[in-house]
Design a protein around this motif. Structure first.
Motif, PDB file in Angstrom:
ATOM      1  N   ASP A 100      38.192  43.121  44.941  1.00 60.80           N
ATOM      2  CA  ASP A 100      38.127  41.808  45.592  1.00 60.80           C
ATOM      3  C   ASP A 100      36.849  41.071  45.219  1.00 60.80           C
ATOM      4  O   ASP A 100      36.831  39.855  45.059  1.00 60.80           O
ATOM      5  CB  ASP A 100      38.232  41.956  47.118  1.00 60.80           C
ATOM      6  N   TRP A 101      35.773  41.846  45.097  1.00 59.88           N
ATOM      7  CA  TRP A 101      34.510  41.230  44.708  1.00 59.88           C
ATOM      8  C   TRP A 101      34.662  40.581  43.329  1.00 59.88           C
ATOM      9  O   TRP A 101      34.261  39.427  43.120  1.00 59.88           O
ATOM     10  CB  TRP A 101      33.396  42.278  44.693  1.00 59.88           C
ATOM     11  N   ALA A 102      35.273  41.322  42.400  1.00 54.40           N
ATOM     12  CA  ALA A 102      35.423  40.811  41.024  1.00 54.40           C
ATOM     13  C   ALA A 102      36.303  39.561  41.016  1.00 54.40           C
ATOM     14  O   ALA A 102      35.990  38.574  40.337  1.00 54.40           O
ATOM     15  CB  ALA A 102      36.028  41.892  40.129  1.00 54.40           C
ATOM     16  N   ILE A 103      37.374  39.603  41.802  1.00 52.43           N
ATOM     17  CA  ILE A 103      38.281  38.446  41.861  1.00 52.43           C
ATOM     18  C   ILE A 103      37.530  37.222  42.389  1.00 52.43           C
ATOM     19  O   ILE A 103      37.684  36.112  41.892  1.00 52.43           O
ATOM     20  CB  ILE A 103      39.496  38.754  42.765  1.00 52.43           C
ATOM     21  N   GLY A 104      36.692  37.468  43.407  1.00 51.32           N
ATOM     22  CA  GLY A 104      35.984  36.362  44.041  1.00 51.32           C
ATOM     23  C   GLY A 104      34.837  35.816  43.200  1.00 51.32           C
ATOM     24  O   GLY A 104      34.493  34.640  43.290  1.00 51.32           O
ATOM     25  N   ARG A 105      34.231  36.676  42.392  1.00 51.18           N
ATOM     26  CA  ARG A 105      33.000  36.276  41.716  1.00 51.18           C
ATOM     27  C   ARG A 105      33.148  35.882  40.253  1.00 51.18           C
ATOM     28  O   ARG A 105      32.354  35.100  39.735  1.00 51.18           O
ATOM     29  CB  ARG A 105      31.975  37.418  41.807  1.00 51.18           C
ATOM     30  N   LEU A 106      34.146  36.484  39.560  1.00 52.05           N
ATOM     31  CA  LEU A 106      34.221  36.253  38.115  1.00 52.05           C
ATOM     32  C   LEU A 106      35.138  35.075  37.798  1.00 52.05           C
ATOM     33  O   LEU A 106      36.157  34.861  38.461  1.00 52.05           O
ATOM     34  CB  LEU A 106      34.725  37.516  37.400  1.00 52.05           C
ATOM     35  N   TRP A 127      43.203  48.029  39.304  1.00 56.01           N
ATOM     36  CA  TRP A 127      42.365  47.082  38.563  1.00 56.01           C
ATOM     37  C   TRP A 127      43.226  46.111  37.759  1.00 56.01           C
ATOM     38  O   TRP A 127      42.956  44.916  37.731  1.00 56.01           O
ATOM     39  CB  TRP A 127      41.398  47.825  37.631  1.00 56.01           C
ATOM     40  N   ARG A 128      44.266  46.641  37.137  1.00 56.51           N
ATOM     41  CA  ARG A 128      45.142  45.789  36.316  1.00 56.51           C
ATOM     42  C   ARG A 128      45.761  44.691  37.181  1.00 56.51           C
ATOM     43  O   ARG A 128      45.760  43.515  36.818  1.00 56.51           O
ATOM     44  CB  ARG A 128      46.242  46.650  35.682  1.00 56.51           C
ATOM     45  N   ASP A 129      46.271  45.082  38.358  1.00 51.07           N
ATOM     46  CA  ASP A 129      46.917  44.096  39.231  1.00 51.07           C
ATOM     47  C   ASP A 129      45.918  43.031  39.695  1.00 51.07           C
ATOM     48  O   ASP A 129      46.220  41.842  39.703  1.00 51.07           O
ATOM     49  CB  ASP A 129      47.550  44.783  40.448  1.00 51.07           C
ATOM     50  N   ALA A 130      44.712  43.506  40.074  1.00 46.42           N
ATOM     51  CA  ALA A 130      43.691  42.560  40.530  1.00 46.42           C
ATOM     52  C   ALA A 130      43.322  41.600  39.398  1.00 46.42           C
ATOM     53  O   ALA A 130      43.164  40.389  39.610  1.00 46.42           O
ATOM     54  CB  ALA A 130      42.455  43.314  41.020  1.00 46.42           C
ATOM     55  N   CYS A 131      43.184  42.119  38.198  1.00 40.73           N
ATOM     56  CA  CYS A 131      42.787  41.293  37.050  1.00 40.73           C
ATOM     57  C   CYS A 131      43.882  40.290  36.704  1.00 40.73           C
ATOM     58  O   CYS A 131      43.595  39.127  36.414  1.00 40.73           O
ATOM     59  CB  CYS A 131      42.451  42.162  35.842  1.00 40.73           C
ATOM     60  N   GLN A 132      45.137  40.750  36.749  1.00 37.21           N
ATOM     61  CA  GLN A 132      46.240  39.833  36.447  1.00 37.21           C
ATOM     62  C   GLN A 132      46.240  38.656  37.409  1.00 37.21           C
ATOM     63  O   GLN A 132      46.347  37.499  37.012  1.00 37.21           O
ATOM     64  CB  GLN A 132      47.580  40.570  36.528  1.00 37.21           C
TER      65      GLN A 132
END
Ligand code: ZN
Ligand code: ZN
Length: 599
Positions: A100-106, A127-132
């Motif tokens: 969630d941090w990566a989704i919110g920040r990147l 990770w794959r799902d979050a990145c997609q």
């Protein structure tokens, strides 16, 4: 140390810029997804300076954060000081997960790098799902920390020995038959095993590549006929190699596993456990169909057979006797010798080492005086440890690896006179421990459902503890094993049920930061309790044999049944340990196992 850490982070950021990586994620993991890691794979610790056994480091150009759970907050807080790495308190309501941090920040299009060779297929999916979802690129093909790590340790080269009768109570062929039966259910041609404890169990082998865990680096590929063990053959004595060959086991070089997977015939079916196999390794198995299931060995080894249980009972007697010798010394030495948290570790290990079948400690001893006890995974070091002096509570969590079983026990003893508050906390923990020890429950109950029994008396005080109540324990194997976990935090898992033959810890606790920590831990064996019109029921047999200190008990808080349980337990401890003790240790045992009313 922080300046070395700052330099390492700078080097990592430099290579990230060169490689076009925006965020580098470093999990605590190795190619076998082990809990305890060989030095070679302690990249998260090398980069962050945080020495705890669990955590995820995320590094960007303008941020570095270490996620770890409540057991390690105090420790991480002090170890990360001056490093520029922010402590992310995992599990706290306002802390996002790394995903969630990566989704919110990147920003969209940014690249996240995680080494796929140490990332489980299951974790990779998250990770794959979050990145997609966030339009991020996930790269699992590079080991960035490995590229900037001068003098990185090589793989361990410990020797491998056979775990033989009477300590081993199963045959290699029988184990392989049981695995193949499960493969047939999945209609699989092959089964890939990377989990080191599963491999050691399957082949009746033990190693010493990892501290405290009697395992060795290997992968295994079990076919319908062939069995291929990928291991450094130099670790095996000649006679053992011949023994394995006679059982139809082919030895191949450790590093050849990827090539072997790539050569599996197209269209054949490979059974893999997504939680126990890395996505990096599975990329090699390009031509086979992958079927997912829990490693058959993971479930098989959790249910100890009667011969193993008989050996464990004997091992518990020796382990308990060793502890009585230690505690007798500890009480007599107070005020006469300088005792520190480190002395305690040395003395306990020495007492165990005098017992037959002892191999090594099963984890790093936790000897924690006063406020140190409030950190559930505290470890004294030569640079920072307490001297036992004045009044206070001493928490000791320790265990041994023996040829006939693995032990794990926690006791708390007072030095001087315990306060009423300490007695209240201690008795609440004891009540929880007794409640779980006495539980009778339906066979096949999800193990987490037992958690509230142990926590109830502690919740009643308006308190709680941040760790699980119980973990599975191996048979001369890892002190932590699945599938069962007595913890409401455990993720729902149809395999995590309590079954007869399982050995599980029972370790509720209560921690007052800055003041004291209390935990009382015994190992329990799940046994059949009979069948009624409602089905099969189980109960627990307490395996651990060692007096539970009664000076900290507020007797008024125990009801008659709890007192009867404690007195009955102490009768058994005295009966079974007396023949193994003499002199001061025997006297100590007798004094500490009197009925509560007389204590
Ligand atoms: Zn323990
Ligand atoms: Zn434990």
């Amino acid at each position: 140390m922080p300046s070395a850490i700052v330099q390492r982070l700078e080097a990592l950021r430099r290579i990230m810029r060169e490689q076009g990586v925006d965020a580098c994620v470093v999990p605590t993991s190795d190619p076998h997804l082990s809990e305890y890691l060989p030095e070679r794979w302690q990249g998260r610790e090398w980069l962050s300076g945080f020495t705890g056994s669990a955590g995820t480091l995320v590094v960007c150009q303008d941020f570095a954060g270490l996620w770890t759970d409540s057991r390690y907050w105090e420790q991480a807080d002090s170890e990360l000081r001056g490093s520029g790495i922010q402590l992310m308190r995992a599990g706290q309501a306002d802390t996002p997960s790394p995903h969630d941090w990566a989704i919110g920040r990147l920003a969209r299009g940014a690249t996240i790098s995680i080494d796929g060779q140490v990332l489980s297929r299951q974790a990779w999916r998250q990770w794959r799902d979050a990145c997609q979802e966030a339009g991020l690129r996930l790269d699992t093909g590079r080991d960035l920390p490995g590229m900037i790590w001068p003098g990185r340790p090589g793989p361990p080269a410990g020797t491998i020995t056979a775990h033989a009768a009477p300590w081993s109570c199963r045959s290699r062929r029988g184990n392989l038959d049981a695995v193949r039966e499960d493969m047939r259910r999945h209609d699989a041609h092959w089964h890939l095993i990377s989990a080191l404890d599963d491999i050691a169990w399957l082949f009746n082998l033990r190693g010493n590549d990892i501290p405290y865990n009697p395992v060795f680096l290997a992968h295994a590929l079990v076919g319908r006929e062939a069995v291929r063990l990928f291991v450094d053959a130099a670790k095996l004595p000649e006679a053992l190699r011949a023994e394995l060959a006679a059982d139809g086991i082919e030895l191949e070089p450790y590093e050849d596993i990827a090539a072997a997977l790539a050569c599996l015939p197209e269209g054949e079916r490979l059974l893999v456990d997504p939680a126990r196999t890395t996505v990096g390794l599975l990329e090699s198995a390009a031509f086979v169909d992958k079927i997912e299931g829990v490693n058959p060995v993971h479930l098989l080894k959790s249910r100890k057979n009667d011969a193993e249980i008989a050996n464990v009972r004997q091992t518990m007697e020796h382990d308990g006797a060793a502890l009585c010798e230690f505690f007798a010394w500890f009480e007599s030495a107070q005020g006469r010798e300088r005792i520190t948290e480190l002395t305690i570790d040395e003395r306990i290990t020495a007492a165990r080492a005098r017992r037959p079948g002892f191999v090594s400690p099963s984890f790093g001893t936790i000897a924690a005086w006063r406020a140190n006890g409030a950190m559930p995974h505290y470890h004294a070091t030569p640079a920072a440890h307490a001297v036992i002096e004045g009044d206070g509570l001493l928490l000791i969590d320790s265990g041994g690896q023996y040829l006939g079983g693995t032990t794990d026990i926690t006791r708390v003893v007072p030095v001087g006179t315990p306060t009423a508050e300490q007695q209240r906390d201690y008795t609440a923990v004891l009540k929880g421990m007794i409640a779980l020890s006495r539980a009778v429950f339906p066979a096949g109950l999800p193990a987490y459902a037992l958690d509230a029994l142990a926590r109830g008396p502690i919740w009643r005080l308006g308190a709680d503890y941040g760790h699980g109540t119980g973990h599975g324990v191996g048979y001369f194997m890892n002190v932590h094993e699945g599938p069962q976990s007595i913890s409401w935090r455990a993720t729902a898992n149809p395999h995590a049920v309590m079954a007869a033959g399982m050995i599980t810890s029972n370790e509720p606790g209560l921690y007052r930061p800055g003041r004291w920590g209390i935990r009382i831990e015994n190992l329990l064996l799940a046994r059949p309790h009979g069948t009624t019109e409602f089905g099969d029921f189980l109960r627990f047999e307490t395996l651990t044999l060692c007096p539970i200190d009664m000076r900290c008990i507020d007797a008024a808080m125990l009801d008659t049944e709890e007192t009867a349980w404690l007195d009955g337990y102490h009768d058994q401890v005295r009966e079974r340990l007396s023949p193994l003790l003499e002199g001061a240790a025997l006297e100590w045992l007798r004094a500490r196992t009197r009925p509560l009313a007389a204590a």
